[in-house]
Design a protein around this motif. Structure first.
Motif, PDB file in Angstrom:
ATOM      1  N   UNK A  13       0.827  -1.212   0.000  1.00  0.00           N
ATOM      2  CA  UNK A  13       0.000   0.000   0.000  1.00  0.00           C
ATOM      3  C   UNK A  13       0.856   1.253   0.000  1.00  0.00           C
ATOM      4  N   UNK A  14       1.909   1.270   0.805  1.00  0.00           N
ATOM      5  CA  UNK A  14       2.744   2.474   0.856  1.00  0.00           C
ATOM      6  C   UNK A  14       3.479   2.704  -0.460  1.00  0.00           C
ATOM      7  N   UNK A  15       3.882   1.639  -1.134  1.00  0.00           N
ATOM      8  CA  UNK A  15       4.513   1.811  -2.445  1.00  0.00           C
ATOM      9  C   UNK A  15       3.512   2.337  -3.464  1.00  0.00           C
ATOM     10  N   UNK A  16       2.288   1.838  -3.390  1.00  0.00           N
ATOM     11  CA  UNK A  16       1.270   2.281  -4.338  1.00  0.00           C
ATOM     12  C   UNK A  16       0.890   3.741  -4.100  1.00  0.00           C
ATOM     13  N   UNK A  17       0.843   4.153  -2.834  1.00  0.00           N
ATOM     14  CA  UNK A  17       0.404   5.490  -2.496  1.00  0.00           C
ATOM     15  C   UNK A  17       1.535   6.488  -2.385  1.00  0.00           C
ATOM     16  N   UNK A  18       2.758   6.079  -2.632  1.00  0.00           N
ATOM     17  CA  UNK A  18       3.879   6.990  -2.485  1.00  0.00           C
ATOM     18  C   UNK A  18       3.711   8.174  -3.425  1.00  0.00           C
ATOM     19  N   UNK A  19       3.850   9.341  -2.854  1.00  0.00           N
ATOM     20  CA  UNK A  19       3.683  10.556  -3.674  1.00  0.00           C
ATOM     21  C   UNK A  19       5.022  10.945  -4.298  1.00  0.00           C
ATOM     22  N   UNK A  20       4.926  11.599  -5.428  1.00  0.00           N
ATOM     23  CA  UNK A  20       6.125  12.081  -6.075  1.00  0.00           C
ATOM     24  C   UNK A  20       6.475  13.453  -5.483  1.00  0.00           C
ATOM     25  N   UNK A  21       7.727  13.746  -5.285  1.00  0.00           N
ATOM     26  CA  UNK A  21       8.097  15.046  -4.713  1.00  0.00           C
ATOM     27  C   UNK A  21       7.758  16.189  -5.663  1.00  0.00           C
ATOM     28  N   UNK A  22       7.280  17.264  -5.086  1.00  0.00           N
ATOM     29  CA  UNK A  22       6.974  18.454  -5.895  1.00  0.00           C
ATOM     30  C   UNK A  22       8.244  19.182  -6.241  1.00  0.00           C
ATOM     31  N   UNK A  23       8.304  19.697  -7.462  1.00  0.00           N
ATOM     32  CA  UNK A  23       9.509  20.420  -7.884  1.00  0.00           C
ATOM     33  C   UNK A  23       9.241  21.897  -7.915  1.00  0.00           C
TER      34      UNK A  23
END
Length: 79
Positions: free
Chosen positions: A69-79
C-alpha cells in the motif's frame, strides 16, 4: 479552489492512508496471535489447520500489505 484547500485535502488523504496502513498491521497482528493460540492449544475450539491459515493470512496482512500500500500510495516530490 484555494491552495490551502488543496493542501488540507492532501493532508486528510494522507491521514486516511496512514490510518488504513496501521489498521492492516493491527488486524494482521491480531490474526497472528489468534492463529498461534489455535495452533498451540486449539483455542476457541478451532482445528489446527484453521490456525495455520489464520497465521499465514495474518503474516501477509502484517508484513506485506502495508508495504504494498505504501509503495502504491507513495507521492512524487513536488519540484
Amino acid at each position: 479552489m484555494t491552495p490551502t484547500d488543496d493542501k488540507s485535502r492532501a493532508e486528510t488523504r494522507e491521514q486516511y492512508r496512514f490510518l488504513i496502513i496501521n489498521l492492516c498491521r493491527i488486524t494482521g497482528a491480531i490474526m497472528l496471535v489468534v492463529g498461534l493460540a489455535v495452533i498451540a492449544r486449539e483455542a476457541f475450539g478451532l482445528p489446527k489447520a484453521l490456525g495455520f491459515g489464520l497465521f499465514l493470512v495474518g503474516m501477509i496482512g502484517f508484513m506485506l500489505v502495508p508495504v504494498l500500500l505504501s509503495k502504491r500510495w507513495k507521492s512524487t516530490p513536488d519540484k
